[in-house]
Design a protein around this motif. Structure first.
Motif, PDB file in Angstrom:
ATOM      1  N   PRO A 178       0.820  -1.254  -0.157  1.00  0.00           N
ATOM      2  CA  PRO A 178       0.505  -0.079   0.057  1.00  0.00           C
ATOM      3  C   PRO A 178       1.088   1.529   0.085  1.00  0.00           C
ATOM      4  O   PRO A 178       0.413   2.209  -0.690  1.00  0.00           O
ATOM      5  N   THR A 179       2.130   1.078   0.802  1.00  0.00           N
ATOM      6  CA  THR A 179       2.949   2.675   1.120  1.00  0.00           C
ATOM      7  C   THR A 179       3.640   3.326  -0.712  1.00  0.00           C
ATOM      8  O   THR A 179       4.403   3.566  -0.651  1.00  0.00           O
ATOM      9  N   GLY A 180       3.555   1.871  -1.302  1.00  0.00           N
ATOM     10  CA  GLY A 180       4.708   1.911  -2.551  1.00  0.00           C
ATOM     11  C   GLY A 180       4.142   2.849  -3.942  1.00  0.00           C
ATOM     12  O   GLY A 180       4.352   3.206  -4.805  1.00  0.00           O
ATOM     13  N   CYS A 181       3.009   3.742  -4.102  1.00  0.00           N
ATOM     14  CA  CYS A 181       2.262   4.074  -4.718  1.00  0.00           C
ATOM     15  C   CYS A 181       1.560   5.061  -4.490  1.00  0.00           C
ATOM     16  O   CYS A 181       0.860   5.223  -3.671  1.00  0.00           O
ATOM     17  N   ARG A 182       1.896   5.823  -5.198  1.00  0.00           N
ATOM     18  CA  ARG A 182       1.101   7.336  -4.784  1.00  0.00           C
ATOM     19  C   ARG A 182       0.650   8.005  -6.335  1.00  0.00           C
ATOM     20  O   ARG A 182       1.530   8.639  -7.706  1.00  0.00           O
ATOM     21  N   GLU A 183      -0.950   8.563  -6.544  1.00  0.00           N
ATOM     22  CA  GLU A 183      -1.289   8.422  -7.870  1.00  0.00           C
ATOM     23  C   GLU A 183      -1.642   9.454  -7.569  1.00  0.00           C
ATOM     24  O   GLU A 183      -2.695  10.158  -6.421  1.00  0.00           O
ATOM     25  N   TRP A 184      -2.103  10.572  -8.071  1.00  0.00           N
ATOM     26  CA  TRP A 184      -2.344  11.577  -8.494  1.00  0.00           C
ATOM     27  C   TRP A 184      -3.088  12.116  -9.778  1.00  0.00           C
ATOM     28  O   TRP A 184      -2.089  11.825 -10.978  1.00  0.00           O
ATOM     29  N   ASP A 185      -4.352  12.975 -10.015  1.00  0.00           N
ATOM     30  CA  ASP A 185      -4.301  14.110 -11.267  1.00  0.00           C
ATOM     31  C   ASP A 185      -4.674  14.901 -10.782  1.00  0.00           C
ATOM     32  O   ASP A 185      -5.696  15.830  -9.663  1.00  0.00           O
ATOM     33  N   ASP A 186      -4.008  16.306 -11.238  1.00  0.00           N
ATOM     34  CA  ASP A 186      -3.929  17.611 -11.528  1.00  0.00           C
ATOM     35  C   ASP A 186      -4.271  18.271 -12.759  1.00  0.00           C
ATOM     36  O   ASP A 186      -3.745  17.890 -13.369  1.00  0.00           O
ATOM     37  N   TYR A 187      -4.617  19.625 -12.183  1.00  0.00           N
ATOM     38  CA  TYR A 187      -5.073  20.651 -14.082  1.00  0.00           C
ATOM     39  C   TYR A 187      -4.403  21.886 -13.152  1.00  0.00           C
ATOM     40  O   TYR A 187      -5.316  22.730 -11.381  1.00  0.00           O
ATOM     41  N   LEU A 188      -3.940  22.714 -13.565  1.00  0.00           N
ATOM     42  CA  LEU A 188      -4.263  24.069 -12.931  1.00  0.00           C
ATOM     43  C   LEU A 188      -4.655  24.930 -14.035  1.00  0.00           C
ATOM     44  O   LEU A 188      -4.089  24.715 -15.532  1.00  0.00           O
ATOM     45  N   VAL A 189      -5.701  25.691 -13.908  1.00  0.00           N
ATOM     46  CA  VAL A 189      -6.411  26.450 -14.711  1.00  0.00           C
ATOM     47  C   VAL A 189      -5.920  27.820 -14.710  1.00  0.00           C
ATOM     48  O   VAL A 189      -6.282  28.387 -13.804  1.00  0.00           O
ATOM     49  N   MET A 190      -5.222  28.553 -15.872  1.00  0.00           N
ATOM     50  CA  MET A 190      -5.108  30.058 -15.448  1.00  0.00           C
ATOM     51  C   MET A 190      -5.727  31.092 -16.291  1.00  0.00           C
ATOM     52  O   MET A 190      -6.197  30.941 -17.611  1.00  0.00           O
ATOM     53  N   GLY A 191      -6.413  32.756 -15.744  1.00  0.00           N
ATOM     54  CA  GLY A 191      -7.173  33.692 -16.695  1.00  0.00           C
ATOM     55  C   GLY A 191      -6.307  34.562 -16.740  1.00  0.00           C
ATOM     56  O   GLY A 191      -5.133  34.504 -15.756  1.00  0.00           O
ATOM     57  N   PRO A 192      -6.763  35.409 -17.200  1.00  0.00           N
ATOM     58  CA  PRO A 192      -6.482  37.087 -16.808  1.00  0.00           C
ATOM     59  C   PRO A 192      -6.738  37.626 -15.082  1.00  0.00           C
ATOM     60  O   PRO A 192      -7.671  38.127 -15.073  1.00  0.00           O
ATOM     61  N   GLY A 193      -5.551  37.769 -14.555  1.00  0.00           N
ATOM     62  CA  GLY A 193      -5.743  38.085 -12.630  1.00  0.00           C
ATOM     63  C   GLY A 193      -5.770  36.735 -12.519  1.00  0.00           C
ATOM     64  O   GLY A 193      -6.421  36.819 -11.086  1.00  0.00           O
ATOM     65  N   PHE A 194      -5.839  35.577 -13.018  1.00  0.00           N
ATOM     66  CA  PHE A 194      -6.293  33.943 -11.367  1.00  0.00           C
ATOM     67  C   PHE A 194      -6.064  33.222 -12.449  1.00  0.00           C
ATOM     68  O   PHE A 194      -5.313  33.076 -13.294  1.00  0.00           O
ATOM     69  N   ALA A 195      -5.421  32.118 -11.151  1.00  0.00           N
ATOM     70  CA  ALA A 195      -5.022  31.182 -11.809  1.00  0.00           C
ATOM     71  C   ALA A 195      -5.605  29.912 -10.810  1.00  0.00           C
ATOM     72  O   ALA A 195      -6.559  30.334  -9.200  1.00  0.00           O
ATOM     73  N   LEU A 196      -7.157  28.381 -10.891  1.00  0.00           N
ATOM     74  CA  LEU A 196      -7.450  27.637  -9.850  1.00  0.00           C
ATOM     75  C   LEU A 196      -6.604  27.070 -10.583  1.00  0.00           C
ATOM     76  O   LEU A 196      -6.342  26.111 -11.337  1.00  0.00           O
ATOM     77  N   ALA A 197      -6.765  25.668  -9.528  1.00  0.00           N
ATOM     78  CA  ALA A 197      -5.670  24.401  -9.452  1.00  0.00           C
ATOM     79  C   ALA A 197      -6.323  23.528  -8.334  1.00  0.00           C
ATOM     80  O   ALA A 197      -6.839  23.561  -7.199  1.00  0.00           O
ATOM     81  N   LEU A 198      -6.998  22.041  -8.818  1.00  0.00           N
ATOM     82  CA  LEU A 198      -7.872  20.978  -8.459  1.00  0.00           C
ATOM     83  C   LEU A 198      -7.038  19.457  -8.560  1.00  0.00           C
ATOM     84  O   LEU A 198      -6.764  20.071  -9.634  1.00  0.00           O
ATOM     85  N   THR A 199      -6.606  19.327  -7.913  1.00  0.00           N
ATOM     86  CA  THR A 199      -6.435  18.294  -7.214  1.00  0.00           C
ATOM     87  C   THR A 199      -6.877  16.621  -6.345  1.00  0.00           C
ATOM     88  O   THR A 199      -7.708  17.409  -5.613  1.00  0.00           O
ATOM     89  N   ILE A 200      -6.629  15.917  -7.214  1.00  0.00           N
ATOM     90  CA  ILE A 200      -7.180  14.217  -6.659  1.00  0.00           C
ATOM     91  C   ILE A 200      -6.042  13.577  -6.162  1.00  0.00           C
ATOM     92  O   ILE A 200      -5.319  13.236  -7.373  1.00  0.00           O
ATOM     93  N   ALA A 201      -5.788  13.330  -5.229  1.00  0.00           N
ATOM     94  CA  ALA A 201      -4.538  12.374  -5.395  1.00  0.00           C
ATOM     95  C   ALA A 201      -4.899  11.307  -3.918  1.00  0.00           C
ATOM     96  O   ALA A 201      -5.707  10.925  -3.310  1.00  0.00           O
ATOM     97  N   ASP A 202      -4.482   9.886  -4.304  1.00  0.00           N
ATOM     98  CA  ASP A 202      -4.783   8.834  -3.326  1.00  0.00           C
ATOM     99  C   ASP A 202      -3.496   8.092  -2.822  1.00  0.00           C
ATOM    100  O   ASP A 202      -2.312   7.796  -3.630  1.00  0.00           O
ATOM    101  N   HIS A 203      -2.737   8.736  -1.940  1.00  0.00           N
ATOM    102  CA  HIS A 203      -1.371   7.913  -1.970  1.00  0.00           C
ATOM    103  C   HIS A 203      -1.316   6.612  -0.876  1.00  0.00           C
ATOM    104  O   HIS A 203      -0.618   5.982  -0.358  1.00  0.00           O
TER     105      HIS A 203
END
Length: 165
Positions: A40-65
């Motif tokens: 169980p400790t041998g794997c770290r998985e995640w999916d993440d996105y960074l979306v940027m626009g004028p004057g802002f950024a949104l980062a979303l992450t789903i992680a299963d360690h």
């Protein structure tokens, strides 16, 4: 200097070790969950996105360690000069988060007390949906973003982590 991976390769060898540590501009390392070794400790998985626009950024992450799920919503306002991150934790997801082996297809979703994150991929578009109660100064955050054109380049990291024991 970090090594750039420039051709398609398996991410892990038959013993569960990285075949080629480094980074790629496209999804060249091919992940096969069956090659993960170390329990169980041998794997770290995640999916993440960074979306940027004028004057802002949104980062979303789903992680299963495996021993810990770390989900994250971050909003950065460059004009007003603030950022806020909320990172709920899920104890012992043990791979049950259901992340796909590739971001080229499949969906990822998590939810918990007062929040939810969904990455939906229909083969043409990716839809990122997020909600969090009391995100900043008591106000909720709701995001719904449709990504239609995949960028020519993305960041793909293939980095070793020390395993316990």
């Amino acid at each position: 200097m970090q090594h750039e991976i420039t051709h398609a390769i398996p991410l892990l060898d038959e013993r569960g070790n990285l075949t080629e540590p480094g980074w790629a501009r496209r999804l060249l390392p091919v992940y096969d969950r069956a090659r993960v070794k170390g329990g169980p400790t041998g794997c770290r998985e995640w999916d993440d996105y960074l979306v940027m626009g004028p004057g802002f950024a949104l980062a979303l992450t789903i992680a299963d360690h495996f021993y810990l799920g770390l989900d994250s919503i971050s909003l950065l306002d460059f004009r007003e000069g603030w950022q806020m991150t909320r990172c709920p934790r899920r104890p012992f997801p043990m791979g049950r988060t259901g992340l796909p082996e590739t971001s080229e297809r499949g969906n990822a979703a998590v939810s918990g007390r007062g929040y939810g994150i969904l990455f939906h991929n229909d083969g043409l578009n990716r839809t990122l949906t997020a909600h969090m109660d009391a995100f900043r100064e008591g106000a909720a955050l709701d995001a719904h973003i449709v990504l239609r054109d995949e960028p020519e380049e993305s960041m793909v990291l293939s980095v070793p982590f020390d395993r316990p024991g």
